[in-house]
Design an enzyme around this catalytic site. Structure first.
Site, mmCIF file in Angstrom:
data_model
loop_
_atom_site.group_PDB
_atom_site.id
_atom_site.type_symbol
_atom_site.label_atom_id
_atom_site.label_comp_id
_atom_site.label_asym_id
_atom_site.label_seq_id
_atom_site.Cartn_x
_atom_site.Cartn_y
_atom_site.Cartn_z
ATOM 1 N N SER A 93 0.851 -1.183 0.000
ATOM 2 C CA SER A 93 0.000 0.000 0.000
ATOM 3 C C SER A 93 0.884 1.228 0.000
ATOM 4 C CB SER A 93 -0.909 0.004 1.235
ATOM 5 O OG SER A 93 -1.768 1.129 1.220
ATOM 6 N N HIS A 107 -2.562 7.277 -4.501
ATOM 7 C CA HIS A 107 -2.694 6.129 -3.602
ATOM 8 C C HIS A 107 -2.814 4.874 -4.451
ATOM 9 C CE1 HIS A 107 -5.630 3.190 -1.810
ATOM 10 N NE2 HIS A 107 -4.685 3.173 -0.902
ATOM 11 N N ASN A 109 -2.832 0.289 -3.997
ATOM 12 C CA ASN A 109 -2.832 -0.845 -3.080
ATOM 13 C C ASN A 109 -3.096 -2.118 -3.868
ATOM 14 O OD1 ASN A 109 -4.894 -2.720 -1.388
ATOM 15 N ND2 ASN A 109 -3.331 -1.866 -0.036
ATOM 16 N N VAL A 110 -2.349 -3.154 -3.590
ATOM 17 C CA VAL A 110 -2.669 -4.496 -4.090
ATOM 18 C C VAL A 110 -2.513 -5.457 -2.920
ATOM 19 C CG1 VAL A 110 -2.220 -4.220 -6.549
ATOM 20 C CG2 VAL A 110 -0.316 -4.687 -5.027
ATOM 21 N N ARG A 111 -3.439 -6.383 -2.791
ATOM 22 C CA ARG A 111 -3.446 -7.216 -1.590
ATOM 23 C C ARG A 111 -4.053 -8.590 -1.882
ATOM 24 N NH1 ARG A 111 -7.078 -3.131 -1.444
ATOM 25 N NH2 ARG A 111 -9.277 -3.693 -1.241
ATOM 26 N N HIS A 176 -20.511 11.996 4.323
ATOM 27 C CA HIS A 176 -20.877 13.138 5.158
ATOM 28 C C HIS A 176 -20.592 14.470 4.474
ATOM 29 C CE1 HIS A 176 -16.604 12.547 5.969
ATOM 30 N NE2 HIS A 176 -16.545 13.768 6.450
ATOM 31 N N GLY A 259 -5.097 -5.508 14.995
ATOM 32 C CA GLY A 259 -3.882 -5.326 15.770
ATOM 33 C C GLY A 259 -2.675 -5.034 14.920
ATOM 34 N N GLY A 260 -2.906 -4.400 13.784
ATOM 35 C CA GLY A 260 -1.805 -4.043 12.896
ATOM 36 C C GLY A 260 -0.937 -2.953 13.488
ATOM 37 N N ARG A 261 0.098 -2.616 12.764
ATOM 38 C CA ARG A 261 1.080 -1.651 13.253
ATOM 39 C C ARG A 261 0.565 -0.238 12.984
ATOM 40 N NH1 ARG A 261 6.121 0.674 11.636
ATOM 41 N NH2 ARG A 261 7.639 0.642 13.345
#
EC number: 1.3.3.3
Length: 303
Positions: A93, A107, A109-111, A176, A259-261
Site C-alpha cells: 500500500s 494512492h 494498493n494491491v493485496r 458526510h 492489531g496491525g502496526r
C-alpha cells in the site's frame, strides 16, 4: 505458507522495491528509510517512508504480511462464512503527498487474503486499485490516469475497467461531505471470479501500472509555480483525505481492528492539514472548479 502465498509475497516485495526506486529517482533528493517490523500476533512487514524531498513532502510504500487465527469484523462482516477461519493477509500500500499543490496525491494498493479452516476448502481473494486526488484539476492528467487504468484492465475483458472505475467512484466517496475524495481510478475487492492464476496476473497488471500512471503527471506539474494561497487550499483539501481514511477506509479499519502496526497504517495521513469552519471557494475560482467540474462522476475517456 502455501506456494500461492509465496508467489504473491515474492511479487509484492519486488513491486515495493521497484516503486520505491522509481519514486526516489523522480524526487532526486530524498531517499526512502526502511523500518522492518514484526507483529507480535503473527507476521510483519517493511515500512518505507520518504519525506521533505524535492518533490515528495511525505510518502510511504508499505509491505505487510500478517496472519492470525481469526479475521477482524471489518473483513468478515460482509462475508459471514469467514468467521472462525485463520487468515493470512499480504499487501503493498502506498500514498504520496507532494509539496506542490499542482501535483496530485496518489494512492495505490494491491493485496491478497486467504482464510483457511481445517477440513474445508480455502477461501481467497485479491483486492486493490489506484486513485488520484488532485488539488488543482487538469484534464490532461485525469485522462492519462484513466487511460493507463483502462489499458491495464483491457487484457482481462472490456467490462473490467468500467466496473472497477465505477466501484472506485462509489468507494472513495465521503458520504458526510457528499463528494468524492478525488477523480478515482480503479478499485476492486473480493476478487476471485477468475481462477487464481488469472486473478494474480490481474493484480500484477494493476501494481505494475501505477508508476506509468503517476510519474508522467508528476513530471508535468512538479515545477509549476504556486502561491501561499494555493498551498493553503491544498492543506484544506487534505483534510478530506484524512476524513476518508479515518472514517471509511476498509484497509485502515482492518489494520487497526486486527492489531496491525499503527505507525504503518496511519502513514497515509498527510503531514500538514487544515480545517476551516464552513470554508467555501470563491465563485469562478480554480478552487471552486475542482469540486464543480473535476470531483464529479465523469467518464474521462468518453468525453
Amino acid at each position: 505458507m502455501t506456494s500461492r502465498t509465496e508467489a504473491v509475497k515474492a511479487y509484492l516485495l519486488d513491486l515495493q522495491d521497484r516503486i520505491c526506486s522509481a519514486l526516489e529517482t523522480e524526487d532526486g533528493g530524498a531517499r526512502f528509510v526502511e523500518d522492518a517490523w514484526v507483529r507480535e500476533a503473527g507476521g510483519g512487514g517493511r515500512t518505507r517512508v520518504i519525506g521533505e524531498g524535492n518533490v515528495i513532502e511525505k510518502g510511504g510504500v508499505n509491505f505487510s504480511h500478517v496472519f492470525g487465527s481469526g479475521l477482524p469484523p471489518s473483513a468478515s462482516a460482509h462475508r459471514p462464512e469467514l468467521a472462525g477461519r485463520g487468515f493470512e493477509a499480504l499487501g503493498v500500500s502506498l500514498v504520496i503527498h507532494p509539496h506542490n499543490p499542482h501535483v496530485p496525491t496518489s494512492h495505490a494498493n494491491v493485496r491478497f487474503f486467504i482464510a483457511e479452516k481445517e477440513g474445508e476448502e480455502a477461501v481467497w481473494w485479491f483486492g486493490g486499485g489506484f486513485d488520484l486526488t488532485p488539488y488543482y484539476g487538469n484534464e490532461e492528467d485525469c485522462i492519462h490516469w484513466h487511460r493507463v487504468a483502462e489499458q491495464a484492465c483491457a487484457p482481462f475483458g472490456a467490462d473490467v475497467y468500467p466496473r472497477y472505475k465505477a466501484w472506485c467512484d462509489r468507494y472513495f466517496h465521503l458520504k458526510h461531505r457528499g463528494e468524492p475524495r478525488g477523480i478515482g481510478g480503479l478499485f476492486f475487492d473480493d476478487l476471485n471470479e477468475w481462477d487464481f492464476d488469472t486473478c494474480f496476473a490481474f493484480i500484477r497488471a494493476i501494481g505494475d501500472a501505477f508508476v506509468d500512471a503517476y510519474l508522467p503527471i508528476v513530471q508535468r506539474r512538479k515545477n509549476t509555480p504556486y502561491t501561499p494561497q494555493q498551498r493553503e487550499f491544498q492543506e484544506y483539501r487534505r483534510g478530506r483525505y484524512v476524513e476518508f481514511n479515518l472514517v471509511y477506509d476498509r484497509g485502515t479499519l482492518f489494520g487497526l481492528q486486527s492489531g496491525g502496526r499503527t505507525e504503518s497504517i496511519l502513514m497515509s495521513l498527510p503531514p500538514q492539514v487544515r480545517w476551516g469552519y464552513d470554508w467555501k471557494a470563491a465563485p469562478g475560482s480554480e478552487e471552486a472548479r475542482l469540486t464543480e467540474y473535476f470531483l464529479q462522476d465523469r467518464d474521462w475517456l468518453g468525453q
